[in-house]
Write a protein that holds these residues in place. Structure first.
Motif, PDB file in Angstrom:
ATOM      1  N   LYS A 285      71.015-115.497 -34.012  1.00  0.00           N
ATOM      2  CA  LYS A 285      71.310-114.503 -35.030  1.00  0.00           C
ATOM      3  C   LYS A 285      70.053-114.137 -35.817  1.00  0.00           C
ATOM      4  O   LYS A 285      69.795-112.952 -36.097  1.00  0.00           O
ATOM      5  CB  LYS A 285      72.391-115.023 -35.973  1.00  0.00           C
ATOM      6  N   LEU A 286      69.269-115.148 -36.162  1.00  0.00           N
ATOM      7  CA  LEU A 286      68.034-114.878 -36.892  1.00  0.00           C
ATOM      8  C   LEU A 286      67.079-114.026 -36.050  1.00  0.00           C
ATOM      9  O   LEU A 286      66.442-113.088 -36.566  1.00  0.00           O
ATOM     10  CB  LEU A 286      67.352-116.196 -37.264  1.00  0.00           C
ATOM     11  N   LEU A 287      66.985-114.338 -34.774  1.00  0.00           N
ATOM     12  CA  LEU A 287      66.047-113.626 -33.924  1.00  0.00           C
ATOM     13  C   LEU A 287      66.507-112.199 -33.620  1.00  0.00           C
ATOM     14  O   LEU A 287      65.690-111.359 -33.232  1.00  0.00           O
ATOM     15  CB  LEU A 287      65.815-114.408 -32.626  1.00  0.00           C
ATOM     16  N   ASP A 288      67.790-111.920 -33.810  1.00  0.00           N
ATOM     17  CA  ASP A 288      68.249-110.530 -33.691  1.00  0.00           C
ATOM     18  C   ASP A 288      67.594-109.647 -34.750  1.00  0.00           C
ATOM     19  O   ASP A 288      67.327-108.465 -34.517  1.00  0.00           O
ATOM     20  CB  ASP A 288      69.773-110.465 -33.848  1.00  0.00           C
ATOM     21  N   SER A 289      67.342-110.252 -35.913  1.00  0.00           N
ATOM     22  CA  SER A 289      66.711-109.506 -37.007  1.00  0.00           C
ATOM     23  C   SER A 289      65.187-109.546 -36.929  1.00  0.00           C
ATOM     24  O   SER A 289      64.514-108.674 -37.489  1.00  0.00           O
ATOM     25  CB  SER A 289      67.149-110.085 -38.362  1.00  0.00           C
ATOM     26  N   TYR A 290      64.663-110.560 -36.244  1.00  0.00           N
ATOM     27  CA  TYR A 290      63.202-110.705 -36.129  1.00  0.00           C
ATOM     28  C   TYR A 290      62.865-110.921 -34.659  1.00  0.00           C
ATOM     29  O   TYR A 290      62.614-112.043 -34.211  1.00  0.00           O
ATOM     30  CB  TYR A 290      62.718-111.873 -36.992  1.00  0.00           C
ATOM     31  N   PRO A 291      62.858-109.850 -33.886  1.00  0.00           N
ATOM     32  CA  PRO A 291      62.781-109.952 -32.422  1.00  0.00           C
ATOM     33  C   PRO A 291      61.470-110.499 -31.884  1.00  0.00           C
ATOM     34  O   PRO A 291      61.391-110.838 -30.697  1.00  0.00           O
ATOM     35  CB  PRO A 291      63.004-108.503 -31.961  1.00  0.00           C
ATOM     36  N   ASN A 292      60.437-110.602 -32.732  1.00  0.00           N
ATOM     37  CA  ASN A 292      59.170-111.158 -32.258  1.00  0.00           C
ATOM     38  C   ASN A 292      59.058-112.659 -32.551  1.00  0.00           C
ATOM     39  O   ASN A 292      58.070-113.294 -32.183  1.00  0.00           O
ATOM     40  CB  ASN A 292      57.989-110.435 -32.919  1.00  0.00           C
ATOM     41  N   ALA A 293      60.080-113.190 -33.205  1.00  0.00           N
ATOM     42  CA  ALA A 293      60.014-114.574 -33.660  1.00  0.00           C
ATOM     43  C   ALA A 293      60.678-115.535 -32.683  1.00  0.00           C
ATOM     44  O   ALA A 293      61.422-115.128 -31.783  1.00  0.00           O
ATOM     45  CB  ALA A 293      60.657-114.692 -35.041  1.00  0.00           C
ATOM     46  N   HIS A 294      60.396-116.824 -32.885  1.00  0.00           N
ATOM     47  CA  HIS A 294      61.019-117.915 -32.144  1.00  0.00           C
ATOM     48  C   HIS A 294      61.516-118.931 -33.166  1.00  0.00           C
ATOM     49  O   HIS A 294      60.890-119.135 -34.215  1.00  0.00           O
ATOM     50  CB  HIS A 294      60.019-118.574 -31.190  1.00  0.00           C
ATOM     51  N   PHE A 295      62.637-119.581 -32.871  1.00  0.00           N
ATOM     52  CA  PHE A 295      63.263-120.492 -33.831  1.00  0.00           C
ATOM     53  C   PHE A 295      63.163-121.925 -33.328  1.00  0.00           C
ATOM     54  O   PHE A 295      63.565-122.235 -32.202  1.00  0.00           O
ATOM     55  CB  PHE A 295      64.734-120.112 -34.029  1.00  0.00           C
ATOM     56  N   LEU A 296      62.631-122.825 -34.156  1.00  0.00           N
ATOM     57  CA  LEU A 296      62.514-124.243 -33.828  1.00  0.00           C
ATOM     58  C   LEU A 296      63.167-125.044 -34.956  1.00  0.00           C
ATOM     59  O   LEU A 296      62.863-124.825 -36.129  1.00  0.00           O
ATOM     60  CB  LEU A 296      61.041-124.649 -33.677  1.00  0.00           C
ATOM     61  N   SER A 297      64.051-125.946 -34.595  1.00  0.00           N
ATOM     62  CA  SER A 297      64.786-126.692 -35.619  1.00  0.00           C
ATOM     63  C   SER A 297      65.163-128.072 -35.103  1.00  0.00           C
ATOM     64  O   SER A 297      65.162-128.338 -33.898  1.00  0.00           O
ATOM     65  CB  SER A 297      66.058-125.927 -36.011  1.00  0.00           C
ATOM     66  N   PHE A 388      57.407-123.389 -24.983  1.00  0.00           N
ATOM     67  CA  PHE A 388      56.516-122.255 -24.754  1.00  0.00           C
ATOM     68  C   PHE A 388      57.222-120.943 -25.064  1.00  0.00           C
ATOM     69  O   PHE A 388      58.397-120.754 -24.728  1.00  0.00           O
ATOM     70  CB  PHE A 388      56.038-122.234 -23.293  1.00  0.00           C
ATOM     71  N   THR A 389      56.471-120.040 -25.688  1.00  0.00           N
ATOM     72  CA  THR A 389      56.973-118.687 -25.896  1.00  0.00           C
ATOM     73  C   THR A 389      56.828-117.922 -24.582  1.00  0.00           C
ATOM     74  O   THR A 389      56.194-118.394 -23.630  1.00  0.00           O
ATOM     75  CB  THR A 389      56.167-117.975 -26.991  1.00  0.00           C
ATOM     76  N   ASN A 390      57.395-116.746 -24.548  1.00  0.00           N
ATOM     77  CA  ASN A 390      57.293-115.939 -23.323  1.00  0.00           C
ATOM     78  C   ASN A 390      55.864-115.488 -23.051  1.00  0.00           C
ATOM     79  O   ASN A 390      55.532-115.141 -21.919  1.00  0.00           O
ATOM     80  CB  ASN A 390      58.220-114.720 -23.421  1.00  0.00           C
ATOM     81  N   ASP A 391      55.013-115.499 -24.086  1.00  0.00           N
ATOM     82  CA  ASP A 391      53.602-115.175 -23.859  1.00  0.00           C
ATOM     83  C   ASP A 391      52.737-116.441 -23.845  1.00  0.00           C
ATOM     84  O   ASP A 391      51.545-116.415 -24.138  1.00  0.00           O
ATOM     85  CB  ASP A 391      53.074-114.166 -24.879  1.00  0.00           C
ATOM     86  N   SER A 392      53.380-117.583 -23.532  1.00  0.00           N
ATOM     87  CA  SER A 392      52.702-118.842 -23.196  1.00  0.00           C
ATOM     88  C   SER A 392      52.009-119.540 -24.355  1.00  0.00           C
ATOM     89  O   SER A 392      51.053-120.292 -24.153  1.00  0.00           O
ATOM     90  CB  SER A 392      51.687-118.615 -22.062  1.00  0.00           C
ATOM     91  N   ILE A 393      52.455-119.334 -25.570  1.00  0.00           N
ATOM     92  CA  ILE A 393      51.983-120.162 -26.687  1.00  0.00           C
ATOM     93  C   ILE A 393      52.822-121.436 -26.704  1.00  0.00           C
ATOM     94  O   ILE A 393      54.048-121.384 -26.722  1.00  0.00           O
ATOM     95  CB  ILE A 393      52.110-119.428 -28.038  1.00  0.00           C
TER      96      ILE A 393
END
Length: 526
Positions: A285-297, A388-393
């Motif tokens: 839900k959070l990433l729907d509002s911030y599409p460039n972000a990744h969530f870690l918890s 890893f993110t989709n751009d390999s970070i």
């Protein structure tokens, strides 16, 4: 009486040299009074029990003052940690006493230094692991002194401290024998050089180091949930609403990572139902509002089963024929909805694991310390997971106590972590030195790996730490809010990441060799 006073002075010197309240210069001289007391006993041929007793007095003083804050979470755990750790330290010193009676000063000094580092290495590896007072941690508040940890790790600090202690001790013995003050003057100059050169080298490294990598924006969440009165009485729906509110107060379209603390989701989450859990849906839900972000918890999870073939060493028994694995985990959600899990693998003794269960269980039963509702043994995983993110970070999901282990953290970096995310819940200890020391140790990991750190702590202190171990920004203890900032991702590998605790491994070899040599020499004399 004189020896007792010397022992207490040693304990106090080590204490006032410890972070975060102390000044580490005292660590360079902290062992000297105890060494003098041991020398007095050796000359007068008193019993080994006196050496053990004096050493115990020193190490008990240091342990109880520096780590007594554990009492806030568990009285039994505090006394167990303090009493047992003091005893093991004392046994190390007693072993030195035995060897010192059979060898030269030089050989026995090398033996003590190596044996102590062997003990510290053991504390990083065995099931009673408690490396909180490993000497190299003592410089955590003075990172400008130890930028060379990227080559040595914290064992370089332990070696440095012991080297100055033993050289000074030798000078004092010579002075007492010859009553020549020039011995003390030369010793002061020599020690000044030995202390100053590594600091000068460190300052040069610090002033010439340029942070590597490009910037990423992180939003760190600090929900400030009391683990004793709120945590296990708050359902994941309410947690999700709170994290959503905190995120929206700080995140932007440029945010790359949103990070929440350890076990913030703790509402009976089943491993096989994670994909449909409130925790994962909150992230999506959070990433729907911030599409460039990744969530870690962080998340607490259990896996209940009745198949005996799935039973592992850390599996718990619910009732006859029903078993469960209990996990302290981190999860990662990407913008496309894909996710991964990592299970904490460096566990808190007596709270998350049952050390040497086959030996102790018949004696003490299924005794676990009840810490805020957590009484089960935690199940771990072997490999250090990197998300890893989709751009390999690559981001390392380091959970709480894991951040105290230097070589352990290098495993994430060898698995291509570009920065470290430490998620923790330090509220168990209250507003004491506990959470402050834990934060300061994180700075050592930044230097050793040259990785920036995003630290999300439930009640604080959350922080962004750069590659030289400086805290760039932080959010104070018992504050609810967010911390937004940028950090650099880095792909370079330090020498310490490649070599690990090589100093300790050399020390183990030398200590075994010298011990066998001293025993053999004694037998030959007989």
């Amino acid at each position: 009486m004189r020896n007792i006073v010397l022992s207490i002075i040693s304990g106090l010197l080590l204490t006032i040299g410890w972070p975060t309240y102390g000044f580490p210069l005292f660590l360079f001289f902290g062992f000297i009074p105890l060494l003098i007391a041991e020398s007095n006993i050796r000359k007068n041929k008193y019993s080994k029990s006196q050496v053990l007793g004096l050493a115990y007095l020193t190490f008990f003083t240091w342990n109880i003052i520096s780590t007594g804050w554990l009492y806030n979470s568990t009285a039994f755990g505090m006394w167990f940690a303090v009493l047992v750790n003091s005893l093991v330290m004392s046994l190390v010193f007693l072993t030195y006493h035995i060897v010192a009676k059979r060898t030269t000063f030089m050989i026995s000094s090398i033996f003590l230094v190596c044996l102590w580092m062997s003990f510290e290495y053991l504390h990083l590896r065995w099931e009673f692991s408690w490396p909180w007072l490993n000497l190299g941690n003592g410089f955590a508040s003075f990172t400008s002194w130890i930028q060379w940890y990227e080559y040595t790790g914290s064992f370089g600090g332990s070696l440095w401290i012991w080297t100055v202690n033993m050289i000074t001790f030798k000078s004092i013995l010579l002075f007492l024998e010859h009553k020549d003050k020039t011995i003390l003057y030369r010793s002061a100059i020599r020690n000044g050089i030995i202390i100053s050169i590594p600091i000068i080298i460190s300052i040069i490294i610090l002033n010439t180091y340029e942070e590597k990598g490009h910037d990423v924006e992180v939003v760190i969440l600090q929900p400030n949930i009391n683990p004793y009165t709120e945590k296990y009485n708050t359902n994941d729906t309410r947690i999700g609403i709170l994290l959503d509110s905190l995120t929206r107060s700080a995140a932007t379209s440029n945010t790359d990572f949103i990070i929440a603390p350890e076990t913030v989701f703790a509402d009976n989450n089943r491993l096989n139902n994670f994909s449909r859990s409130i925790a994962k849906n909150t992230g999506k839900k959070l990433l729907d509002s911030y599409p460039n972000a990744h969530f870690l918890s962080g998340i607490s999870m259990i896996d209940v089963f009745n198949n005996p073939n799935k039973i592992r060493k850390q599996t718990n028994t619910y009732k006859e024929g029903i078993y469960y694995d209990d996990y302290n985990s981190a999860f990662f959600v990407r913008p496309d909805g894909s996710s991964e899990l990592y299970h904490k693998s460096r566990l808190v003794v007596g709270v998350e694991n049952f050390p040497y269960q086959s030996l102790l269980k018949p004696i003490v039963g299924d005794a676990m310390i009840d810490l805020g509702g957590t009484v089960a043994k935690k199940t771990t995983q072997e490999d250090r997971e990197v998300f890893f993110t989709n751009d390999s970070i690559g981001v390392a999901p380091i959970i709480c106590y894991e951040s105290v282990y230097g070589e352990y953290v290098t495993g994430y970096v060898r698995n291509k972590a570009d920065f470290l995310a430490i998620i923790t819940n330090d509220a168990w200890w209250g507003n004491t030195q506990g959470h402050k020391q834990h934060l300061s140790y994180a700075k050592l990991r930044a230097i050793e790996t040259r990785r920036s750190i995003a630290r999300s702590a439930n009640t604080g202190i959350s922080a962004i730490i750069n590659q030289t171990g400086d805290i760039v920004s932080s959010l104070g203890y018992e504050k609810q809010g967010t911390l937004k900032g940028t950090l650099k991702v880095n792909e370079k590998i330090t020498f310490y990441v490649k070599a690990g605790n090589y100093i300790a491994r050399v020390a183990i070899f030398l200590s075994i060799f010298i011990f066998l040599f001293s025993v053999t020499r004694r037998k030959q004399k007989k």
